[in-house]
Design a protein around this motif. Sequence first.
Motif, PDB file in Angstrom:
ATOM      1  N   ILE A 146      35.227 -29.485 -24.965  1.00  0.00           N
ATOM      2  CA  ILE A 146      35.929 -28.221 -25.417  1.00  0.00           C
ATOM      3  C   ILE A 146      37.540 -28.353 -25.454  1.00  0.00           C
ATOM      4  O   ILE A 146      37.978 -28.906 -24.249  1.00  0.00           O
ATOM      5  CB  ILE A 146      35.335 -27.294 -24.250  1.00  0.00           C
ATOM      6  N   ARG A 147      38.048 -28.113 -26.472  1.00  0.00           N
ATOM      7  CA  ARG A 147      39.384 -27.952 -26.612  1.00  0.00           C
ATOM      8  C   ARG A 147      39.960 -26.519 -26.519  1.00  0.00           C
ATOM      9  O   ARG A 147      39.278 -25.688 -26.470  1.00  0.00           O
ATOM     10  CB  ARG A 147      39.703 -28.498 -27.976  1.00  0.00           C
ATOM     11  N   VAL A 148      41.008 -26.492 -25.389  1.00  0.00           N
ATOM     12  CA  VAL A 148      41.495 -25.313 -25.235  1.00  0.00           C
ATOM     13  C   VAL A 148      42.814 -24.892 -26.196  1.00  0.00           C
ATOM     14  O   VAL A 148      43.220 -23.987 -25.875  1.00  0.00           O
ATOM     15  CB  VAL A 148      41.978 -25.345 -23.654  1.00  0.00           C
ATOM     16  N   LEU A 149      43.088 -25.713 -27.231  1.00  0.00           N
ATOM     17  CA  LEU A 149      43.923 -25.295 -28.078  1.00  0.00           C
ATOM     18  C   LEU A 149      43.146 -24.948 -29.368  1.00  0.00           C
ATOM     19  O   LEU A 149      42.425 -25.649 -29.925  1.00  0.00           O
ATOM     20  CB  LEU A 149      45.027 -26.663 -28.754  1.00  0.00           C
ATOM     21  N   THR A 150      43.599 -23.809 -29.766  1.00  0.00           N
ATOM     22  CA  THR A 150      42.801 -23.200 -31.140  1.00  0.00           C
ATOM     23  C   THR A 150      43.325 -23.997 -32.398  1.00  0.00           C
ATOM     24  O   THR A 150      44.689 -24.167 -32.631  1.00  0.00           O
ATOM     25  CB  THR A 150      43.079 -21.669 -31.127  1.00  0.00           C
ATOM     26  N   LEU A 151      42.451 -24.619 -32.981  1.00  0.00           N
ATOM     27  CA  LEU A 151      42.670 -25.598 -34.141  1.00  0.00           C
ATOM     28  C   LEU A 151      41.602 -24.988 -35.240  1.00  0.00           C
ATOM     29  O   LEU A 151      40.506 -24.496 -35.084  1.00  0.00           O
ATOM     30  CB  LEU A 151      42.532 -26.871 -33.927  1.00  0.00           C
ATOM     31  N   SER A 152      42.074 -24.950 -36.654  1.00  0.00           N
ATOM     32  CA  SER A 152      41.278 -25.005 -37.912  1.00  0.00           C
ATOM     33  C   SER A 152      40.719 -26.179 -38.300  1.00  0.00           C
ATOM     34  O   SER A 152      39.910 -25.853 -39.102  1.00  0.00           O
ATOM     35  CB  SER A 152      42.037 -24.058 -38.675  1.00  0.00           C
ATOM     36  N   ASP A 153      41.473 -27.132 -38.223  1.00  0.00           N
ATOM     37  CA  ASP A 153      40.936 -28.427 -38.898  1.00  0.00           C
ATOM     38  C   ASP A 153      39.844 -29.171 -37.886  1.00  0.00           C
ATOM     39  O   ASP A 153      40.281 -29.453 -37.035  1.00  0.00           O
ATOM     40  CB  ASP A 153      42.035 -29.156 -39.067  1.00  0.00           C
ATOM     41  N   GLN A 154      38.814 -29.262 -38.364  1.00  0.00           N
ATOM     42  CA  GLN A 154      37.672 -29.681 -37.682  1.00  0.00           C
ATOM     43  C   GLN A 154      38.021 -31.261 -37.205  1.00  0.00           C
ATOM     44  O   GLN A 154      37.800 -31.695 -36.137  1.00  0.00           O
ATOM     45  CB  GLN A 154      36.268 -29.957 -38.175  1.00  0.00           C
ATOM     46  N   LYS A 155      38.993 -31.887 -38.133  1.00  0.00           N
ATOM     47  CA  LYS A 155      39.398 -33.320 -37.739  1.00  0.00           C
ATOM     48  C   LYS A 155      40.157 -33.373 -36.708  1.00  0.00           C
ATOM     49  O   LYS A 155      40.063 -34.370 -35.564  1.00  0.00           O
ATOM     50  CB  LYS A 155      40.197 -34.059 -39.078  1.00  0.00           C
ATOM     51  N   SER A 191      47.428 -17.658 -18.956  1.00  0.00           N
ATOM     52  CA  SER A 191      46.721 -18.231 -20.170  1.00  0.00           C
ATOM     53  C   SER A 191      45.505 -18.995 -19.614  1.00  0.00           C
ATOM     54  O   SER A 191      44.258 -18.861 -20.469  1.00  0.00           O
ATOM     55  CB  SER A 191      47.594 -19.234 -20.987  1.00  0.00           C
ATOM     56  N   GLU A 192      45.446 -19.696 -18.500  1.00  0.00           N
ATOM     57  CA  GLU A 192      44.399 -20.256 -18.141  1.00  0.00           C
ATOM     58  C   GLU A 192      43.325 -19.263 -17.877  1.00  0.00           C
ATOM     59  O   GLU A 192      41.805 -19.486 -18.216  1.00  0.00           O
ATOM     60  CB  GLU A 192      44.751 -21.012 -16.924  1.00  0.00           C
ATOM     61  N   GLU A 193      43.624 -18.244 -17.055  1.00  0.00           N
ATOM     62  CA  GLU A 193      42.655 -17.222 -16.595  1.00  0.00           C
ATOM     63  C   GLU A 193      41.909 -16.365 -18.004  1.00  0.00           C
ATOM     64  O   GLU A 193      41.006 -16.147 -18.064  1.00  0.00           O
ATOM     65  CB  GLU A 193      43.287 -16.067 -15.899  1.00  0.00           C
ATOM     66  N   GLU A 194      42.901 -16.181 -18.937  1.00  0.00           N
ATOM     67  CA  GLU A 194      42.239 -15.720 -19.969  1.00  0.00           C
ATOM     68  C   GLU A 194      41.613 -16.465 -21.054  1.00  0.00           C
ATOM     69  O   GLU A 194      40.353 -15.894 -21.701  1.00  0.00           O
ATOM     70  CB  GLU A 194      43.752 -15.109 -21.084  1.00  0.00           C
ATOM     71  N   ALA A 195      41.624 -17.601 -20.825  1.00  0.00           N
ATOM     72  CA  ALA A 195      40.542 -18.563 -21.510  1.00  0.00           C
ATOM     73  C   ALA A 195      39.576 -18.797 -20.826  1.00  0.00           C
ATOM     74  O   ALA A 195      38.494 -19.378 -21.548  1.00  0.00           O
ATOM     75  CB  ALA A 195      41.335 -20.132 -21.509  1.00  0.00           C
ATOM     76  N   LYS A 196      39.201 -18.717 -19.337  1.00  0.00           N
ATOM     77  CA  LYS A 196      37.982 -18.848 -18.626  1.00  0.00           C
ATOM     78  C   LYS A 196      36.965 -18.374 -19.389  1.00  0.00           C
ATOM     79  O   LYS A 196      35.947 -19.327 -19.581  1.00  0.00           O
ATOM     80  CB  LYS A 196      38.025 -18.677 -17.336  1.00  0.00           C
ATOM     81  N   PRO A 197      36.901 -17.062 -19.603  1.00  0.00           N
ATOM     82  CA  PRO A 197      35.500 -16.804 -20.104  1.00  0.00           C
ATOM     83  C   PRO A 197      34.981 -17.471 -21.544  1.00  0.00           C
ATOM     84  O   PRO A 197      33.877 -17.386 -21.912  1.00  0.00           O
ATOM     85  CB  PRO A 197      35.882 -15.122 -20.374  1.00  0.00           C
ATOM     86  N   LYS A 198      35.952 -17.375 -22.478  1.00  0.00           N
ATOM     87  CA  LYS A 198      35.886 -18.101 -23.792  1.00  0.00           C
ATOM     88  C   LYS A 198      35.275 -19.529 -23.371  1.00  0.00           C
ATOM     89  O   LYS A 198      34.545 -19.847 -24.262  1.00  0.00           O
ATOM     90  CB  LYS A 198      37.267 -18.380 -24.519  1.00  0.00           C
ATOM     91  N   ILE A 199      35.900 -20.222 -22.601  1.00  0.00           N
ATOM     92  CA  ILE A 199      35.479 -21.525 -22.327  1.00  0.00           C
ATOM     93  C   ILE A 199      33.889 -21.626 -21.781  1.00  0.00           C
ATOM     94  O   ILE A 199      33.073 -22.400 -22.207  1.00  0.00           O
ATOM     95  CB  ILE A 199      36.293 -22.353 -21.079  1.00  0.00           C
ATOM     96  N   ILE A 200      33.431 -20.642 -20.978  1.00  0.00           N
ATOM     97  CA  ILE A 200      32.458 -20.579 -20.315  1.00  0.00           C
ATOM     98  C   ILE A 200      31.310 -20.134 -21.442  1.00  0.00           C
ATOM     99  O   ILE A 200      30.234 -20.851 -21.535  1.00  0.00           O
ATOM    100  CB  ILE A 200      32.166 -19.410 -19.041  1.00  0.00           C
ATOM    101  N   SER A 201      31.611 -19.174 -22.163  1.00  0.00           N
ATOM    102  CA  SER A 201      31.040 -18.795 -23.565  1.00  0.00           C
ATOM    103  C   SER A 201      30.500 -19.900 -24.488  1.00  0.00           C
ATOM    104  O   SER A 201      29.500 -20.454 -24.766  1.00  0.00           O
ATOM    105  CB  SER A 201      31.574 -17.614 -24.332  1.00  0.00           C
TER     106      SER A 201
END
Length: 225
Positions: free
Chosen positions: A9-18, A53-63
């Motif tokens: 799981i990357r925690v940086l939002t990216l659009s390029d799959q590469k 930002s870490e707390e905001e990301a937690k539910p997204k990482i879990i999902s």
Amino acid sequence: MDTVNIGLIRVLTLSDQKEIDRHGLIIEGAFSGLKVRSRCIEDHPKGLYDKISEEEAKPKIISLAKELRKGVEAIIVSCAADPAVKELKEILNIPVIGAGESLAAVSRTLGGSVGVITITNNVPDPVRRGLGERYLTWKKVEGVESTLDLKEGDILAHTLNTAMALRKQGSNVIALACTGFSTAGVAPKISKELGMPVVDPVLAAGSIAYNLMLNKECWREDVED
């Protein structure tokens, strides 16, 4: 040796799959037998750079981890702050590996005085806690506020200068406490320049995954609700 599928799981939002696959490819290139399936969380174009930002990301990482769980035998959270790693270890009955805890574990084995390079104004908790008595000091790379800044300018020179300062303070191992340093590929170059161990967090997590692969008969299946 059988191939083992790892979710990352990357925690940086990216659009390029590469680009999303980059950390997984680093691991696959270093550890034969690991096949990495990578995904990134949404709505974090600057990555994680503070407690909020870490707390905001937690539910997204879990999902995302729950989605990745289907078809993988371990999950890596590619962030030195290890967001949601503790929670995922309680939810899933497969190994969940944080880049921060892995960085600390590998760094501890390589020397008695670890200097930590960060991109924030503190050492990530899993790194500081994991280093224990081996922790010596830390320093932030000048001019860097988020992982995106590690792609700008001469980041190698700035990181090298930071590592040199930590060495002068007595560090005999350098721990790079952001997986953006892995993307930039600076660890082997700094290690060669300074003649001392420099630990890459993505490769550290990969080394833990590789050792888990060697003991995969001990793994348990996910608990059903």
